[in-house]
Design a protein around this motif. Sequence first.
Motif, PDB file in Angstrom:
ATOM      1  N   SER A   4      -4.477   0.343  13.852  1.00  0.00           N
ATOM      2  CA  SER A   4      -3.477   1.397  13.987  1.00  0.00           C
ATOM      3  C   SER A   4      -4.150   2.755  14.173  1.00  0.00           C
ATOM      4  O   SER A   4      -5.369   2.891  14.042  1.00  0.00           O
ATOM      5  CB  SER A   4      -2.583   1.435  12.745  1.00  0.00           C
ATOM      6  OG  SER A   4      -3.264   2.064  11.663  1.00  0.00           O
ATOM      7  N   VAL A   5      -3.337   3.762  14.408  1.00  0.00           N
ATOM      8  CA  VAL A   5      -3.838   5.132  14.412  1.00  0.00           C
ATOM      9  C   VAL A   5      -4.241   5.514  12.999  1.00  0.00           C
ATOM     10  O   VAL A   5      -3.781   4.916  12.017  1.00  0.00           O
ATOM     11  CB  VAL A   5      -2.763   6.112  14.936  1.00  0.00           C
ATOM     12  CG1 VAL A   5      -2.407   5.801  16.382  1.00  0.00           C
ATOM     13  CG2 VAL A   5      -1.520   6.085  14.048  1.00  0.00           C
ATOM     14  N   ALA A   6      -5.109   6.498  12.898  1.00  0.00           N
ATOM     15  CA  ALA A   6      -5.526   6.988  11.590  1.00  0.00           C
ATOM     16  C   ALA A   6      -4.337   7.592  10.855  1.00  0.00           C
ATOM     17  O   ALA A   6      -3.458   8.209  11.463  1.00  0.00           O
ATOM     18  CB  ALA A   6      -6.635   8.019  11.743  1.00  0.00           C
ATOM     19  N   GLY A   7      -4.304   7.378   9.538  1.00  0.00           N
ATOM     20  CA  GLY A   7      -3.281   7.988   8.703  1.00  0.00           C
ATOM     21  C   GLY A   7      -1.964   7.261   8.622  1.00  0.00           C
ATOM     22  O   GLY A   7      -1.088   7.660   7.840  1.00  0.00           O
ATOM     23  N   LEU A   8      -1.795   6.173   9.387  1.00  0.00           N
ATOM     24  CA  LEU A   8      -0.508   5.476   9.382  1.00  0.00           C
ATOM     25  C   LEU A   8      -0.169   4.948   7.994  1.00  0.00           C
ATOM     26  O   LEU A   8       0.987   4.989   7.565  1.00  0.00           O
ATOM     27  CB  LEU A   8      -0.532   4.312  10.383  1.00  0.00           C
ATOM     28  CG  LEU A   8       0.760   3.497  10.496  1.00  0.00           C
ATOM     29  CD1 LEU A   8       1.910   4.362  11.011  1.00  0.00           C
ATOM     30  CD2 LEU A   8       0.564   2.287  11.405  1.00  0.00           C
ATOM     31  N   MET A   9      -1.172   4.456   7.277  1.00  0.00           N
ATOM     32  CA  MET A   9      -0.933   3.877   5.956  1.00  0.00           C
ATOM     33  C   MET A   9      -0.786   4.952   4.877  1.00  0.00           C
ATOM     34  O   MET A   9      -0.236   4.678   3.808  1.00  0.00           O
ATOM     35  CB  MET A   9      -2.072   2.924   5.593  1.00  0.00           C
ATOM     36  CG  MET A   9      -2.293   1.808   6.606  1.00  0.00           C
ATOM     37  SD  MET A   9      -0.859   0.724   6.799  1.00  0.00           S
ATOM     38  CE  MET A   9      -1.042  -0.269   5.315  1.00  0.00           C
ATOM     39  N   ASP A  10      -1.283   6.137   5.144  1.00  0.00           N
ATOM     40  CA  ASP A  10      -1.206   7.221   4.155  1.00  0.00           C
ATOM     41  C   ASP A  10       0.103   7.987   4.213  1.00  0.00           C
ATOM     42  O   ASP A  10       0.499   8.622   3.234  1.00  0.00           O
ATOM     43  CB  ASP A  10      -2.367   8.205   4.364  1.00  0.00           C
ATOM     44  CG  ASP A  10      -3.718   7.585   4.068  1.00  0.00           C
ATOM     45  OD1 ASP A  10      -3.768   6.672   3.217  1.00  0.00           O
ATOM     46  OD2 ASP A  10      -4.707   7.997   4.697  1.00  0.00           O
ATOM     47  N   ASN A  11       0.778   7.939   5.350  1.00  0.00           N
ATOM     48  CA  ASN A  11       2.015   8.697   5.534  1.00  0.00           C
ATOM     49  C   ASN A  11       3.088   7.828   6.178  1.00  0.00           C
ATOM     50  O   ASN A  11       3.605   8.140   7.258  1.00  0.00           O
ATOM     51  CB  ASN A  11       1.744   9.939   6.392  1.00  0.00           C
ATOM     52  CG  ASN A  11       2.954  10.850   6.511  1.00  0.00           C
ATOM     53  OD1 ASN A  11       3.848  10.841   5.653  1.00  0.00           O
ATOM     54  ND2 ASN A  11       2.994  11.647   7.575  1.00  0.00           N
ATOM     55  N   PRO A  12       3.432   6.708   5.547  1.00  0.00           N
ATOM     56  CA  PRO A  12       4.387   5.793   6.181  1.00  0.00           C
ATOM     57  C   PRO A  12       5.777   6.390   6.357  1.00  0.00           C
ATOM     58  O   PRO A  12       6.462   6.074   7.333  1.00  0.00           O
ATOM     59  CB  PRO A  12       4.408   4.595   5.235  1.00  0.00           C
ATOM     60  CG  PRO A  12       3.961   5.136   3.918  1.00  0.00           C
ATOM     61  CD  PRO A  12       2.972   6.205   4.241  1.00  0.00           C
ATOM     62  N   ALA A  13       6.203   7.242   5.442  1.00  0.00           N
ATOM     63  CA  ALA A  13       7.532   7.827   5.568  1.00  0.00           C
ATOM     64  C   ALA A  13       7.586   8.866   6.676  1.00  0.00           C
ATOM     65  O   ALA A  13       8.650   9.112   7.261  1.00  0.00           O
ATOM     66  CB  ALA A  13       7.944   8.465   4.240  1.00  0.00           C
ATOM     67  N   GLY A  14       6.439   9.459   7.012  1.00  0.00           N
ATOM     68  CA  GLY A  14       6.423  10.525   8.000  1.00  0.00           C
ATOM     69  C   GLY A  14       6.058  10.091   9.398  1.00  0.00           C
ATOM     70  O   GLY A  14       6.233  10.858  10.349  1.00  0.00           O
ATOM     71  N   TYR A  39       0.845  -1.192   0.000  1.00  0.00           N
ATOM     72  CA  TYR A  39       0.000   0.000   0.000  1.00  0.00           C
ATOM     73  C   TYR A  39       0.879   1.240   0.000  1.00  0.00           C
ATOM     74  O   TYR A  39       1.725   1.412   0.866  1.00  0.00           O
ATOM     75  CB  TYR A  39      -0.909  -0.007   1.234  1.00  0.00           C
ATOM     76  CG  TYR A  39      -2.020   1.012   1.202  1.00  0.00           C
ATOM     77  CD1 TYR A  39      -3.137   0.830   0.392  1.00  0.00           C
ATOM     78  CD2 TYR A  39      -1.959   2.152   1.998  1.00  0.00           C
ATOM     79  CE1 TYR A  39      -4.172   1.756   0.373  1.00  0.00           C
ATOM     80  CE2 TYR A  39      -2.986   3.088   1.983  1.00  0.00           C
ATOM     81  CZ  TYR A  39      -4.098   2.880   1.166  1.00  0.00           C
ATOM     82  OH  TYR A  39      -5.117   3.813   1.143  1.00  0.00           O
ATOM     83  N   LYS A  40       0.694   2.074  -0.999  1.00  0.00           N
ATOM     84  CA  LYS A  40       1.359   3.368  -1.114  1.00  0.00           C
ATOM     85  C   LYS A  40       2.870   3.290  -0.913  1.00  0.00           C
ATOM     86  O   LYS A  40       3.463   4.029  -0.134  1.00  0.00           O
ATOM     87  CB  LYS A  40       0.730   4.371  -0.145  1.00  0.00           C
ATOM     88  CG  LYS A  40      -0.713   4.702  -0.508  1.00  0.00           C
ATOM     89  CD  LYS A  40      -1.263   5.898   0.233  1.00  0.00           C
ATOM     90  CE  LYS A  40      -2.660   6.258  -0.295  1.00  0.00           C
ATOM     91  NZ  LYS A  40      -3.231   7.440   0.388  1.00  0.00           N
ATOM     92  N   GLY A  41       3.489   2.351  -1.646  1.00  0.00           N
ATOM     93  CA  GLY A  41       4.941   2.275  -1.692  1.00  0.00           C
ATOM     94  C   GLY A  41       5.606   1.481  -0.592  1.00  0.00           C
ATOM     95  O   GLY A  41       6.841   1.381  -0.561  1.00  0.00           O
ATOM     96  N   TYR A  42       4.820   0.891   0.292  1.00  0.00           N
ATOM     97  CA  TYR A  42       5.363   0.055   1.367  1.00  0.00           C
ATOM     98  C   TYR A  42       4.692  -1.311   1.324  1.00  0.00           C
ATOM     99  O   TYR A  42       3.514  -1.430   0.956  1.00  0.00           O
ATOM    100  CB  TYR A  42       5.119   0.686   2.740  1.00  0.00           C
ATOM    101  CG  TYR A  42       6.098   1.773   3.113  1.00  0.00           C
ATOM    102  CD1 TYR A  42       7.020   1.582   4.141  1.00  0.00           C
ATOM    103  CD2 TYR A  42       6.103   2.995   2.454  1.00  0.00           C
ATOM    104  CE1 TYR A  42       7.916   2.590   4.502  1.00  0.00           C
ATOM    105  CE2 TYR A  42       6.988   4.012   2.792  1.00  0.00           C
ATOM    106  CZ  TYR A  42       7.894   3.792   3.821  1.00  0.00           C
ATOM    107  OH  TYR A  42       8.789   4.773   4.175  1.00  0.00           O
ATOM    108  N   GLN A  43       5.447  -2.329   1.731  1.00  0.00           N
ATOM    109  CA  GLN A  43       4.902  -3.675   1.842  1.00  0.00           C
ATOM    110  C   GLN A  43       4.825  -4.051   3.313  1.00  0.00           C
ATOM    111  O   GLN A  43       5.729  -3.728   4.104  1.00  0.00           O
ATOM    112  CB  GLN A  43       5.763  -4.684   1.086  1.00  0.00           C
ATOM    113  CG  GLN A  43       5.124  -6.065   0.958  1.00  0.00           C
ATOM    114  CD  GLN A  43       5.923  -6.992   0.056  1.00  0.00           C
ATOM    115  OE1 GLN A  43       7.141  -7.008   0.083  1.00  0.00           O
ATOM    116  NE2 GLN A  43       5.217  -7.774  -0.763  1.00  0.00           N
ATOM    117  N   TYR A  44       3.740  -4.756   3.682  1.00  0.00           N
ATOM    118  CA  TYR A  44       3.466  -5.127   5.068  1.00  0.00           C
ATOM    119  C   TYR A  44       3.298  -6.642   5.169  1.00  0.00           C
ATOM    120  O   TYR A  44       2.721  -7.270   4.272  1.00  0.00           O
ATOM    121  CB  TYR A  44       2.198  -4.437   5.564  1.00  0.00           C
ATOM    122  CG  TYR A  44       2.280  -2.925   5.509  1.00  0.00           C
ATOM    123  CD1 TYR A  44       2.604  -2.182   6.649  1.00  0.00           C
ATOM    124  CD2 TYR A  44       2.051  -2.234   4.318  1.00  0.00           C
ATOM    125  CE1 TYR A  44       2.693  -0.792   6.599  1.00  0.00           C
ATOM    126  CE2 TYR A  44       2.138  -0.849   4.262  1.00  0.00           C
ATOM    127  CZ  TYR A  44       2.461  -0.136   5.399  1.00  0.00           C
ATOM    128  OH  TYR A  44       2.563   1.229   5.345  1.00  0.00           O
TER     129      TYR A  44
END
Length: 474
Positions: A141-151, A69-74
């Motif tokens: 998780s907290v909201a937004g964790l998957m949308d801003n993984p680098a931050g 998801y959005k450039g990261y693999q989990y």
Amino acid sequence: MKRRTLLGAALAGAVVTPALAAGTARAADPGPSVTRTGTTTLDSQAIFFVSYDGLVNNNSFQKNGLLTYKGYQYAVWYTADRNAVVGRRVLGASTWSTVKVGHTLRYNDSHNVISMGVSKVDGRLHLNMDSHSDGFTYVKSVAGLMDNPAGLSWTTSRFGAPQSTLDGLALTSQFTYPQFVSTPDGKLQLSYRVAVSGNGRNALAEYDGTKWTNLGEWSSSTGTYTGANGSSTARNMYLHGIDYDTSGRLHSFFTWREQNGAVMCNGGGISNHDTGYVYSDDRGRTWRNNAGTVVGTTGGSDKVAVTDSGLVVDPLNADHSLMNQESQATDSAGRPHAIISYVPGRFGQCTTNYVADRTANGRAFHVRRNASGTWQKTEIPVPLNSSQRTKLVLDKYNNAYAIFPFGRIAGASAASGYTDWKILFDGSGLNAFGEVVIDEMRVRDGNVLSFMYQEKSSGTTPSALHVVDFALPA
């Protein structure tokens, strides 16, 4: 009673007409191919025990044990000390960062898998784990964790405390087979089974970014099934998957398992029979057969039942050790495909040992609906050499790939009408135990076949858990 009927009366055999099955494939499209690009290690000492002929970290019916998801693999798994962990990496990176989510595996039961889902509406990662006809553990998780993984840092503090409900929503005391699926409008649904094998019902819950809602049960465990050997009045529907296509239709293939072993020719087999198919155009609220007739309503009194007409797309009695929860996918035109496996009749009309007979003589078959709306079936000419499941993925050219136990990969081209199945990778060097867990999202969005597998071991000696990547045709 209403009898089950075969859809598309002329199910084709092993030889099909390419023009019927190719759909939108063009002669210039490349055929299937895989190019191994790398392997990473998630855990050099992951928990290892065999139950139900499988591993808790690598049951292929997990949805999803591995996702992009959005450039990261989990990835999710249990460590040697039974801790549930989530790992992530930047796509292409060789190392993974892991966090513990506060839960430890309760029982040595390979059905107690961890499944992940993403609610796009609020960018949360959701986990459901450790459930086999029992309660479950849920973490988000907290909201937004998957949308801003680098931050956002990857730490345990980004996850809430483990719960035995969905934020206060109690579903059932006998919960199994969690499968998360993201809806086209950004919500998240959870598919699960209520009750037990041979007498259970499928159900759905839905998360809208604010709360979970129980949509209810949609399959029935009642009704009389009569086979060549006897009758049964209770069962459950085992899903091959539950997936939205690009137009928003929800698809599900399934098999039935009867409670009464009298339907089998021999008690050493398994009471699975028939491959069925339903779909929904209203986010799983109502279910239709292939002809478009409503056959069930989620949460209503009329549920999808074994006695409904028009459900069966490939008939098979309970004497051939048909696998449950195998695999499905949809192509670029929204047409449903599945892999099923069993012991063909040429090896006899009565299996007497489920594991031994499937290992010796089991074969996988590719079942799909073609452009004209009829169903076709092709035997994949690769012996299973295992009692376990095979996974199916389709690339952007609609070529099909079967990922067999031990990490073997076979492929067939859409241009041929899926008649040219051949081995593309024989699993050499993997030392994989059996089933593998596929990253469905990375195939779709990144043109990479990525799967998680665990190395063979013995007893309860931990072994290495890996992710291997293959580039698909560009």
